[in-house]
Design a protein around this motif. Structure first.
Motif, PDB file in Angstrom:
ATOM      1  N   PRO A 198     100.514  71.266 -65.816  1.00 43.39           N
ATOM      2  CA  PRO A 198     100.679  72.727 -65.883  1.00 43.39           C
ATOM      3  C   PRO A 198      99.537  73.372 -66.666  1.00 43.39           C
ATOM      4  O   PRO A 198      98.989  72.764 -67.585  1.00 43.39           O
ATOM      5  CB  PRO A 198     102.019  72.880 -66.619  1.00 43.39           C
ATOM      6  CG  PRO A 198     102.753  71.616 -66.310  1.00 43.39           C
ATOM      7  CD  PRO A 198     101.704  70.542 -66.269  1.00 43.39           C
ATOM      8  N   PRO A 199      99.110  74.594 -66.284  1.00 35.31           N
ATOM      9  CA  PRO A 199      99.777  75.456 -65.309  1.00 35.31           C
ATOM     10  C   PRO A 199      99.375  75.211 -63.856  1.00 35.31           C
ATOM     11  O   PRO A 199     100.058  75.630 -62.943  1.00 35.31           O
ATOM     12  CB  PRO A 199      99.336  76.850 -65.745  1.00 35.31           C
ATOM     13  CG  PRO A 199      97.977  76.651 -66.317  1.00 35.31           C
ATOM     14  CD  PRO A 199      98.012  75.309 -66.994  1.00 35.31           C
ATOM     15  N   GLY A 200      98.244  74.557 -63.620  1.00 32.96           N
ATOM     16  CA  GLY A 200      97.785  74.369 -62.241  1.00 32.96           C
ATOM     17  C   GLY A 200      98.717  73.535 -61.399  1.00 32.96           C
ATOM     18  O   GLY A 200      98.894  73.790 -60.214  1.00 32.96           O
ATOM     19  N   ALA A 201      99.320  72.519 -61.982  1.00 33.38           N
ATOM     20  CA  ALA A 201     100.227  71.637 -61.258  1.00 33.38           C
ATOM     21  C   ALA A 201     101.627  71.711 -61.852  1.00 33.38           C
ATOM     22  O   ALA A 201     102.182  70.721 -62.298  1.00 33.38           O
ATOM     23  CB  ALA A 201      99.697  70.209 -61.299  1.00 33.38           C
ATOM     24  N   LEU A 212      96.358  59.204 -64.169  1.00 38.52           N
ATOM     25  CA  LEU A 212      97.412  60.202 -63.942  1.00 38.52           C
ATOM     26  C   LEU A 212      98.581  59.559 -63.220  1.00 38.52           C
ATOM     27  O   LEU A 212      98.398  58.741 -62.321  1.00 38.52           O
ATOM     28  CB  LEU A 212      96.864  61.373 -63.115  1.00 38.52           C
ATOM     29  CG  LEU A 212      97.814  62.562 -62.953  1.00 38.52           C
ATOM     30  CD1 LEU A 212      97.925  63.346 -64.256  1.00 38.52           C
ATOM     31  CD2 LEU A 212      97.336  63.494 -61.843  1.00 38.52           C
ATOM     32  N   ASP A 213      99.777  59.953 -63.605  1.00 38.89           N
ATOM     33  CA  ASP A 213     100.985  59.521 -62.920  1.00 38.89           C
ATOM     34  C   ASP A 213     101.193  60.455 -61.727  1.00 38.89           C
ATOM     35  O   ASP A 213     101.516  61.636 -61.897  1.00 38.89           O
ATOM     36  CB  ASP A 213     102.177  59.589 -63.874  1.00 38.89           C
ATOM     37  CG  ASP A 213     103.481  59.184 -63.207  1.00 38.89           C
ATOM     38  OD1 ASP A 213     103.452  58.718 -62.047  1.00 38.89           O
ATOM     39  OD2 ASP A 213     104.542  59.351 -63.847  1.00 38.89           O
ATOM     40  N   TRP A 214     101.021  59.924 -60.527  1.00 45.52           N
ATOM     41  CA  TRP A 214     101.129  60.745 -59.314  1.00 45.52           C
ATOM     42  C   TRP A 214     102.566  60.872 -58.819  1.00 45.52           C
ATOM     43  O   TRP A 214     102.804  61.475 -57.772  1.00 45.52           O
ATOM     44  CB  TRP A 214     100.233  60.163 -58.216  1.00 45.52           C
ATOM     45  CG  TRP A 214      98.778  60.359 -58.508  1.00 45.52           C
ATOM     46  CD1 TRP A 214      97.914  59.455 -59.034  1.00 45.52           C
ATOM     47  CD2 TRP A 214      98.025  61.571 -58.321  1.00 45.52           C
ATOM     48  NE1 TRP A 214      96.670  60.023 -59.185  1.00 45.52           N
ATOM     49  CE2 TRP A 214      96.702  61.309 -58.758  1.00 45.52           C
ATOM     50  CE3 TRP A 214      98.348  62.834 -57.836  1.00 45.52           C
ATOM     51  CZ2 TRP A 214      95.705  62.283 -58.715  1.00 45.52           C
ATOM     52  CZ3 TRP A 214      97.353  63.808 -57.791  1.00 45.52           C
ATOM     53  CH2 TRP A 214      96.045  63.519 -58.220  1.00 45.52           C
ATOM     54  N   LEU A 236      91.564  65.118 -64.447  1.00 46.51           N
ATOM     55  CA  LEU A 236      92.940  65.024 -63.952  1.00 46.51           C
ATOM     56  C   LEU A 236      93.932  65.597 -64.948  1.00 46.51           C
ATOM     57  O   LEU A 236      94.853  66.324 -64.562  1.00 46.51           O
ATOM     58  CB  LEU A 236      93.278  63.562 -63.644  1.00 46.51           C
ATOM     59  CG  LEU A 236      92.576  62.967 -62.424  1.00 46.51           C
ATOM     60  CD1 LEU A 236      92.764  61.462 -62.381  1.00 46.51           C
ATOM     61  CD2 LEU A 236      93.061  63.611 -61.130  1.00 46.51           C
ATOM     62  N   GLN A 237      93.767  65.288 -66.216  1.00 48.42           N
ATOM     63  CA  GLN A 237      94.677  65.806 -67.235  1.00 48.42           C
ATOM     64  C   GLN A 237      94.620  67.321 -67.320  1.00 48.42           C
ATOM     65  O   GLN A 237      95.636  67.986 -67.505  1.00 48.42           O
ATOM     66  CB  GLN A 237      94.362  65.185 -68.597  1.00 48.42           C
ATOM     67  CG  GLN A 237      94.694  63.703 -68.687  1.00 48.42           C
ATOM     68  CD  GLN A 237      96.153  63.393 -68.385  1.00 48.42           C
ATOM     69  OE1 GLN A 237      97.055  64.095 -68.826  1.00 48.42           O
ATOM     70  NE2 GLN A 237      96.390  62.346 -67.604  1.00 48.42           N
ATOM     71  N   TYR A 238      93.429  67.888 -67.175  1.00 44.97           N
ATOM     72  CA  TYR A 238      93.262  69.331 -67.290  1.00 44.97           C
ATOM     73  C   TYR A 238      93.765  70.077 -66.048  1.00 44.97           C
ATOM     74  O   TYR A 238      94.438  71.100 -66.155  1.00 44.97           O
ATOM     75  CB  TYR A 238      91.787  69.669 -67.528  1.00 44.97           C
ATOM     76  CG  TYR A 238      91.520  71.153 -67.573  1.00 44.97           C
ATOM     77  CD1 TYR A 238      91.848  71.891 -68.706  1.00 44.97           C
ATOM     78  CD2 TYR A 238      90.966  71.820 -66.478  1.00 44.97           C
ATOM     79  CE1 TYR A 238      91.629  73.259 -68.742  1.00 44.97           C
ATOM     80  CE2 TYR A 238      90.740  73.183 -66.516  1.00 44.97           C
ATOM     81  CZ  TYR A 238      91.067  73.897 -67.647  1.00 44.97           C
ATOM     82  OH  TYR A 238      90.857  75.241 -67.681  1.00 44.97           O
ATOM     83  N   ASN A 239      93.457  69.543 -64.852  1.00 41.42           N
ATOM     84  CA  ASN A 239      93.737  70.267 -63.612  1.00 41.42           C
ATOM     85  C   ASN A 239      95.046  69.888 -62.930  1.00 41.42           C
ATOM     86  O   ASN A 239      95.515  70.635 -62.071  1.00 41.42           O
ATOM     87  CB  ASN A 239      92.585  70.066 -62.623  1.00 41.42           C
ATOM     88  CG  ASN A 239      91.330  70.777 -63.060  1.00 41.42           C
ATOM     89  OD1 ASN A 239      91.247  71.999 -63.006  1.00 41.42           O
ATOM     90  ND2 ASN A 239      90.352  70.017 -63.524  1.00 41.42           N
ATOM     91  N   TYR A 240      95.627  68.746 -63.269  1.00 36.97           N
ATOM     92  CA  TYR A 240      96.800  68.290 -62.539  1.00 36.97           C
ATOM     93  C   TYR A 240      98.035  68.162 -63.428  1.00 36.97           C
ATOM     94  O   TYR A 240      98.940  67.374 -63.174  1.00 36.97           O
ATOM     95  CB  TYR A 240      96.471  66.996 -61.775  1.00 36.97           C
ATOM     96  CG  TYR A 240      95.484  67.332 -60.679  1.00 36.97           C
ATOM     97  CD1 TYR A 240      95.926  67.816 -59.454  1.00 36.97           C
ATOM     98  CD2 TYR A 240      94.114  67.265 -60.909  1.00 36.97           C
ATOM     99  CE1 TYR A 240      95.028  68.197 -58.468  1.00 36.97           C
ATOM    100  CE2 TYR A 240      93.204  67.646 -59.931  1.00 36.97           C
ATOM    101  CZ  TYR A 240      93.679  68.112 -58.715  1.00 36.97           C
ATOM    102  OH  TYR A 240      92.790  68.505 -57.745  1.00 36.97           O
TER     103      TYR A 240
END
Length: 202
Positions: A30-33, A110-112, A24-28
């Motif tokens: 920046p830059p992905g999110a 993760l904080d959504w 989650l930290q890596y993909n959600y």
């Protein structure tokens, strides 16, 4: 053990050390999110999902998300048009991560909130409505279940997916493809594009 069971066992072994928090930290983030970047893959995905759920031809009592992973963004628009949502995943660690957010645990990975705010924006609501959306999502998700959809040779190319949908009696309504810009192809992922297909059973 037959070939299919071998494949499932190999998949389980591969993901035995999967870390939802690291994923989650890596993909959600920046830059992905990156919610400030209109070319962000996450904005593209959420836009596709918002359109799919708000065009008026998809609704019902129950929405089942197959292979949720540890993520929630994919049902943030759908939770407004379905009365019940079931999240599913192959990995227990992903199921536990989803359950942590659903019970509003302080150790959620993760904080959504930014995702909920963006979903509200797509719906024409003020970002401050994210608390209502979070409450709605928590109220309609009834279960987080184990699911295993592995097979020896699942289709993995776009032409194959479309052909499989047609073979199973689905009519393709819309197909969208997102090609990742070079600056988003970072880290160890080998993803170069993502596709979104909306289809209905004939």
């Amino acid at each position: 053990m037959d070939r299919k069971e071998d494949g499932v066992a190999a998949m389980a072994a591969t993901y035995q050390g999967f870390d939802p928090a690291a994923y989650l930290q890596y993909n959600y983030n920046p830059p992905g999110a990156d919610f400030e970047n209109k070319d962000s893959v996450l904005l593209w995905k959420m836009g596709c999902l918002h359109r799919a759920f708000t065009e008026g031809d998809v609704s019902g009592e129950l929405l089942v998300d197959i292979g949720s992973g540890p993520t929630l963004y994919q049902v943030m628009s759908g939770c407004e048009v379905f009365n019940k949502v079931i999240l599913t995943d192959f990995l227990e660690v992903n199921q536990q991560e989803l359950k942590r957010w659903l019970r509003n645990a302080v150790d959620s990975a993760l904080d959504w909130t930014p995702f909920l705010k963006h979903a509200c924006k797509l719906e024409g609501r003020q970002p401050s409505a994210w608390t209502e959306k979070a409450a709605r999502l928590r109220s309609v998700v009834s279960e987080v279940l184990y699911v295993d959809v592995h097979s020896p040779g699942p289709p993995h190319r776009l032409a194959q997916v479309c052909a499989s949908l047609k073979k199973m009696g689905f009519t393709l309504i819309r197909l969208e493809v997102y090609t990742l810009p070079q600056d988003m192809r970072v880290g160890v992922d080998d993803v170069s594009c993502v596709f979104f297909a909306k289809a209905m059973k004939d």
